[in-house]
Motif scaffolding. Structure first.
Motif, PDB file in Angstrom:
ATOM      1  N   ILE A   5      12.131  17.941  23.715  1.00  0.00           N
ATOM      2  CA  ILE A   5      13.586  17.975  23.549  1.00  0.00           C
ATOM      3  C   ILE A   5      13.918  17.381  22.179  1.00  0.00           C
ATOM      4  N   ARG A   6      14.639  18.144  21.377  1.00  0.00           N
ATOM      5  CA  ARG A   6      14.959  17.732  20.008  1.00  0.00           C
ATOM      6  C   ARG A   6      16.251  16.915  19.995  1.00  0.00           C
ATOM      7  N   LEU A   7      16.202  15.743  19.348  1.00  0.00           N
ATOM      8  CA  LEU A   7      17.327  14.805  19.376  1.00  0.00           C
ATOM      9  C   LEU A   7      17.838  14.488  17.978  1.00  0.00           C
ATOM     10  N   VAL A   8      19.160  14.311  17.882  1.00  0.00           N
ATOM     11  CA  VAL A   8      19.789  13.720  16.700  1.00  0.00           C
ATOM     12  C   VAL A   8      20.484  12.441  17.142  1.00  0.00           C
ATOM     13  N   LEU A   9      20.273  11.372  16.378  1.00  0.00           N
ATOM     14  CA  LEU A   9      20.884  10.076  16.675  1.00  0.00           C
ATOM     15  C   LEU A   9      21.970   9.787  15.646  1.00  0.00           C
ATOM     16  N   ALA A  10      23.158   9.415  16.112  1.00  0.00           N
ATOM     17  CA  ALA A  10      24.255   9.069  15.208  1.00  0.00           C
ATOM     18  C   ALA A  10      24.778   7.683  15.560  1.00  0.00           C
ATOM     19  N   ASP A  11      24.549   6.732  14.656  1.00  0.00           N
ATOM     20  CA  ASP A  11      24.991   5.351  14.845  1.00  0.00           C
ATOM     21  C   ASP A  11      25.097   4.721  13.467  1.00  0.00           C
ATOM     22  N   ASP A  12      26.164   3.972  13.206  1.00  0.00           N
ATOM     23  CA  ASP A  12      26.346   3.416  11.864  1.00  0.00           C
ATOM     24  C   ASP A  12      25.484   2.184  11.611  1.00  0.00           C
ATOM     25  N   GLN A  13      24.856   1.639  12.657  1.00  0.00           N
ATOM     26  CA  GLN A  13      23.983   0.485  12.473  1.00  0.00           C
ATOM     27  C   GLN A  13      22.536   0.961  12.363  1.00  0.00           C
ATOM     28  N   ALA A  14      21.969   0.813  11.169  1.00  0.00           N
ATOM     29  CA  ALA A  14      20.625   1.331  10.916  1.00  0.00           C
ATOM     30  C   ALA A  14      19.586   0.715  11.846  1.00  0.00           C
ATOM     31  N   LEU A  15      19.714  -0.578  12.150  1.00  0.00           N
ATOM     32  CA  LEU A  15      18.739  -1.225  13.036  1.00  0.00           C
ATOM     33  C   LEU A  15      18.793  -0.641  14.439  1.00  0.00           C
ATOM     34  N   VAL A  16      19.998  -0.412  14.928  1.00  0.00           N
ATOM     35  CA  VAL A  16      20.164   0.174  16.266  1.00  0.00           C
ATOM     36  C   VAL A  16      19.598   1.591  16.277  1.00  0.00           C
ATOM     37  N   ARG A  17      19.933   2.343  15.242  1.00  0.00           N
ATOM     38  CA  ARG A  17      19.452   3.727  15.148  1.00  0.00           C
ATOM     39  C   ARG A  17      17.930   3.764  15.111  1.00  0.00           C
ATOM     40  N   GLY A  18      17.344   2.864  14.339  1.00  0.00           N
ATOM     41  CA  GLY A  18      15.890   2.812  14.238  1.00  0.00           C
ATOM     42  C   GLY A  18      15.237   2.426  15.548  1.00  0.00           C
ATOM     43  N   ALA A  19      15.862   1.477  16.247  1.00  0.00           N
ATOM     44  CA  ALA A  19      15.315   1.044  17.537  1.00  0.00           C
ATOM     45  C   ALA A  19      15.383   2.171  18.557  1.00  0.00           C
TER      46      ALA A  19
END
Length: 204
Positions: A5-19
């Motif tokens: 399943i292909r995902l895109v993550l959208a979050d303005d906090q880079a640490l949260v997005r990376g986690a």
């Protein structure tokens, strides 16, 4: 074996997005194909990467997650939307689902449940955080008319009644009437208190 399943993550906090990316990439049937740190970048990332599911935060610069969800649902209805947010406010839940989101969970959801949420949304199911769903049944529906919400949002940004009236092309009397209605509907006594109450429930 089926394609992941292909995902895109959208979050303005880079640490949260990376986690989130690290947690989800561990799963053999999930793969993160794109990320966005601003709401107004999401559609371009989606066009470039062709995901199956987009995980959206609500509070992002450029364009908030609910507005992104509405535009994504309109232009790419085949892409499933899962809201993953710190703000577990019942009004946000109602607005997100109305905008076309298929799921709504909070960021402190355990990794295994998050992965399962992605799979369920991908299968075409709806998924809502149980505690938030219960609260939404009590407080979720906004009591405001569209105009009352617009005036209260303008009040939240600051400015006098005259300034709000000029910005929204209304008379000062109309602005006062809408603010008075909003104050009454939130059982508060000032416009500042009405704004706080509306924000607490995610109605703005």
């Amino acid at each position: 074996m089926a394609d992941p399943i292909r995902l895109v993550l959208a979050d303005d906090q880079a640490l949260v997005r990376g986690a989130l990316a690290a947690l989800l990439d561990i799963e053999s049937d999930l793969t993160v194909v794109g990320e966005a740190g601003r709401g107004d970048e999401v559609l371009a990332v989606v066009e470039r990467t062709g995901p199956d599911v987009v995980l959206l935060d609500i509070d992002m610069p450029g364009l908030d997650g609910i507005a992104v969800a509405a535009e994504l649902h309109r232009t790419r209805p085949e892409v499933r939307i899962l809201m993953v947010t710190t703000f577990g406010r019942p009004g946000y839940l109602r607005r997100a689902m109305d905008a076309g989101a298929a799921g709504f969970i909070v960021k402190d959801t355990p990794a295994r449940k998050l992965a399962d949420a992605v799979r369920r949304v991908h299968l075409g199911l709806r998924l809502i955080d149980p505690a938030l769903a219960a609260e939404s049944r009590t407080h979720g529906a906004s009591p405001f008319t569209a105009r009352e919400r617009e005036v209260l949002s303008a009040a939240a940004a600051g400015g006098s009644t005259a300034a709000i009236a000029e910005r929204l092309h209304l008379s000062e009397g109309a602005v006062r009437n809408h603010l008075s209605a909003a104050i009454g509907k939130t059982s508060t006594t000032t416009r500042a208190a009405a704004v706080r109450e509306a924000e607490r429930f995610g109605w703005l």
